[in-house]
Design a protein around this motif. Structure first.
Motif, PDB file in Angstrom:
ATOM      1  N   SER A  47      14.147   8.196  17.983  1.00 35.69           N
ATOM      2  CA  SER A  47      13.143   8.570  18.990  1.00 35.69           C
ATOM      3  C   SER A  47      13.305   7.740  20.259  1.00 35.69           C
ATOM      4  O   SER A  47      13.155   8.256  21.372  1.00 35.69           O
ATOM      5  N   SER A  48      13.638   6.474  20.109  1.00 33.79           N
ATOM      6  CA  SER A  48      13.883   5.621  21.283  1.00 33.79           C
ATOM      7  C   SER A  48      15.144   6.063  22.012  1.00 33.79           C
ATOM      8  O   SER A  48      15.192   6.084  23.241  1.00 33.79           O
ATOM      9  N   MET A  49      16.168   6.419  21.242  1.00 36.13           N
ATOM     10  CA  MET A  49      17.417   6.862  21.860  1.00 36.13           C
ATOM     11  C   MET A  49      17.180   8.122  22.675  1.00 36.13           C
ATOM     12  O   MET A  49      17.717   8.253  23.782  1.00 36.13           O
ATOM     13  N   SER A  50      16.370   9.030  22.153  1.00 38.29           N
ATOM     14  CA  SER A  50      16.048  10.255  22.899  1.00 38.29           C
ATOM     15  C   SER A  50      15.383   9.924  24.224  1.00 38.29           C
ATOM     16  O   SER A  50      15.706  10.526  25.261  1.00 38.29           O
ATOM     17  N   PHE A  51      14.475   8.963  24.207  1.00 39.21           N
ATOM     18  CA  PHE A  51      13.806   8.534  25.438  1.00 39.21           C
ATOM     19  C   PHE A  51      14.831   7.974  26.427  1.00 39.21           C
ATOM     20  O   PHE A  51      14.829   8.324  27.616  1.00 39.21           O
ATOM     21  N   HIS A  52      15.711   7.101  25.952  1.00 43.25           N
ATOM     22  CA  HIS A  52      16.703   6.485  26.832  1.00 43.25           C
ATOM     23  C   HIS A  52      17.670   7.529  27.399  1.00 43.25           C
ATOM     24  O   HIS A  52      18.016   7.485  28.584  1.00 43.25           O
TER      25      HIS A  52
END
Length: 112
Positions: A47-52
């Motif tokens: 989920s963090s990677m998607s944000f980045h």
């Protein structure tokens, strides 16, 4: 490249995980890397990677395409080169560098 786009791009890269992801995407070439693989390689939750990745895409530094059920991300080399050109256009005061090695990437300096 307009200053506004440069600021957006530099802002997107001014974060550890986004910078690392962008560097991996540059290395991967046009084939790109699935978001899940990027997350795994960087040790970042998906989920963090998607944000980045969304931040990098909004800055125009990466492109995305769907292949089957995966979304593959690739570096936008045109945008990267435009950013580098903007940052180096005033190298040596806009004149040809007397010491051309000073303005070359570090990888090229090793071979000089």
């Amino acid at each position: 490249m307009q200053a506004e786009a440069v600021i957006r791009a530099l802002g997107a890269l001014a974060q550890e995980h986004r910078l690392a992801a962008f560097r991996l995407l540059v290395q991967a070439g046009a084939e790109g890397i699935p978001a899940g693989v990027l997350a795994e390689k960087l040790g970042v939750p998906p989920s963090s990677m998607s944000f980045h990745l969304a931040q990098l895409a909004n800055a125009g530094l990466v492109t995305q395409r769907r292949e089957s059920r995966s979304i593959l991300y690739s570096a936008d080399y045109g945008a990267m080169n435009a950013l580098m050109g903007y940052l180096t256009e005033n190298c040596c005061g806009g004149a040809a560098c007397a010491d051309a090695v000073a303005c070359e990437p570090a990888t090229n300096r090793k071979n000089a």
